[in-house]
Design a protein around this motif. Sequence first.
Motif, PDB file in Angstrom:
ATOM      1  N   TRP A 168       0.839  -1.191   0.000  1.00  0.00           N
ATOM      2  CA  TRP A 168       0.000   0.000   0.000  1.00  0.00           C
ATOM      3  C   TRP A 168       0.879   1.248   0.000  1.00  0.00           C
ATOM      4  N   ASP A 169       0.306   2.322  -0.526  1.00  0.00           N
ATOM      5  CA  ASP A 169       0.961   3.632  -0.548  1.00  0.00           C
ATOM      6  C   ASP A 169       0.259   4.591   0.406  1.00  0.00           C
ATOM      7  N   THR A 170      -1.061   4.438   0.505  1.00  0.00           N
ATOM      8  CA  THR A 170      -1.892   5.300   1.342  1.00  0.00           C
ATOM      9  C   THR A 170      -2.825   4.421   2.161  1.00  0.00           C
ATOM     10  N   LEU A 171      -2.948   4.754   3.433  1.00  0.00           N
ATOM     11  CA  LEU A 171      -3.852   4.027   4.319  1.00  0.00           C
ATOM     12  C   LEU A 171      -4.847   5.031   4.898  1.00  0.00           C
ATOM     13  N   ILE A 172      -6.104   4.630   4.967  1.00  0.00           N
ATOM     14  CA  ILE A 172      -7.149   5.481   5.542  1.00  0.00           C
ATOM     15  C   ILE A 172      -7.453   4.954   6.938  1.00  0.00           C
ATOM     16  N   LYS A 188       6.749   5.643   7.465  1.00  0.00           N
ATOM     17  CA  LYS A 188       7.374   6.907   7.076  1.00  0.00           C
ATOM     18  C   LYS A 188       7.013   7.251   5.634  1.00  0.00           C
ATOM     19  N   PRO A 189       7.049   8.552   5.303  1.00  0.00           N
ATOM     20  CA  PRO A 189       6.820   8.945   3.915  1.00  0.00           C
ATOM     21  C   PRO A 189       7.849   8.257   3.018  1.00  0.00           C
ATOM     22  N   PRO A 190       7.481   7.933   1.802  1.00  0.00           N
ATOM     23  CA  PRO A 190       6.363   8.463   1.025  1.00  0.00           C
ATOM     24  C   PRO A 190       5.009   7.831   1.335  1.00  0.00           C
ATOM     25  N   LYS A 191       4.961   6.812   2.193  1.00  0.00           N
ATOM     26  CA  LYS A 191       3.645   6.307   2.584  1.00  0.00           C
ATOM     27  C   LYS A 191       2.872   7.422   3.271  1.00  0.00           C
ATOM     28  N   ARG A 192       1.532   7.336   3.162  1.00  0.00           N
ATOM     29  CA  ARG A 192       0.669   8.334   3.786  1.00  0.00           C
ATOM     30  C   ARG A 192      -0.406   7.619   4.584  1.00  0.00           C
ATOM     31  N   ILE A 193      -0.705   8.178   5.738  1.00  0.00           N
ATOM     32  CA  ILE A 193      -1.790   7.664   6.562  1.00  0.00           C
ATOM     33  C   ILE A 193      -2.745   8.830   6.805  1.00  0.00           C
ATOM     34  N   MET A 213      -2.140  13.410  13.979  1.00  0.00           N
ATOM     35  CA  MET A 213      -1.452  12.410  14.794  1.00  0.00           C
ATOM     36  C   MET A 213       0.029  12.804  14.772  1.00  0.00           C
ATOM     37  N   PRO A 214       0.452  13.730  15.633  1.00  0.00           N
ATOM     38  CA  PRO A 214       1.791  14.314  15.557  1.00  0.00           C
ATOM     39  C   PRO A 214       2.942  13.321  15.644  1.00  0.00           C
ATOM     40  N   ASP A 215       2.726  12.183  16.303  1.00  0.00           N
ATOM     41  CA  ASP A 215       3.825  11.230  16.426  1.00  0.00           C
ATOM     42  C   ASP A 215       3.825  10.184  15.310  1.00  0.00           C
ATOM     43  N   VAL A 270      -1.230  12.389   7.357  1.00  0.00           N
ATOM     44  CA  VAL A 270      -1.795  13.492   6.582  1.00  0.00           C
ATOM     45  C   VAL A 270      -3.218  13.670   7.095  1.00  0.00           C
ATOM     46  N   VAL A 271      -3.570  14.875   7.462  1.00  0.00           N
ATOM     47  CA  VAL A 271      -4.925  15.126   7.941  1.00  0.00           C
ATOM     48  C   VAL A 271      -5.835  15.280   6.730  1.00  0.00           C
ATOM     49  N   PHE A 272      -6.881  14.484   6.707  1.00  0.00           N
ATOM     50  CA  PHE A 272      -7.851  14.528   5.620  1.00  0.00           C
ATOM     51  C   PHE A 272      -8.537  15.895   5.623  1.00  0.00           C
ATOM     52  N   PRO A 273      -8.579  16.561   4.466  1.00  0.00           N
ATOM     53  CA  PRO A 273      -9.197  17.902   4.409  1.00  0.00           C
ATOM     54  C   PRO A 273     -10.718  17.811   4.409  1.00  0.00           C
TER      55      PRO A 273
END
Length: 148
Positions: free
Chosen positions: A66-70, A92-97, A103-105, A110-113
């Motif tokens: 996966w590249d992006t996880l929701i 870690k990036p380039p993966k995105r959650i 979630m600062p830690d 990435v915060v969903f807009p």
Amino acid sequence: MSEEIQAAPQGGEVEIVEGFRKELHPLPTKKIAVLGTCPSRVYAPVGDPSWDIITIGPGGKNSNRWDTLIEIHTDGWPADFRVYLEELKAEKPPKRIFTLEPMPDWPANVVFPKEELYAKYGKMWFSSSIAYALAIALEEKATDIGVW
């Protein structure tokens, strides 16, 4: 605008008009596969690097590439989610959650807009993790979207 008539392959006529010709101006493709947690996900193109993979929650995290996880469920995680949440901190990036709250830690967070996309598409459509994944695919201007 000029027109010309050519013979069609089956004897009919085809009208050709000037305009955009895809063969002269190929468009870049962006293929996004959205994977749920159902058995059909085994048919997704996870082995094809030309597809970006968006998956959901703990059911998708360790099941495939996966590249992006929701992860939109930030309240009331059960105690047995602790391992999963610790694993998310390690990504870690380039993966995105994508989450609904910061979630600062989590380095890949990435915060969903949500307010912007609720206004654009209507909040009523955001009823599942898959709906959030599809909104991301649309916002990233995917030319191909598959759902497994």
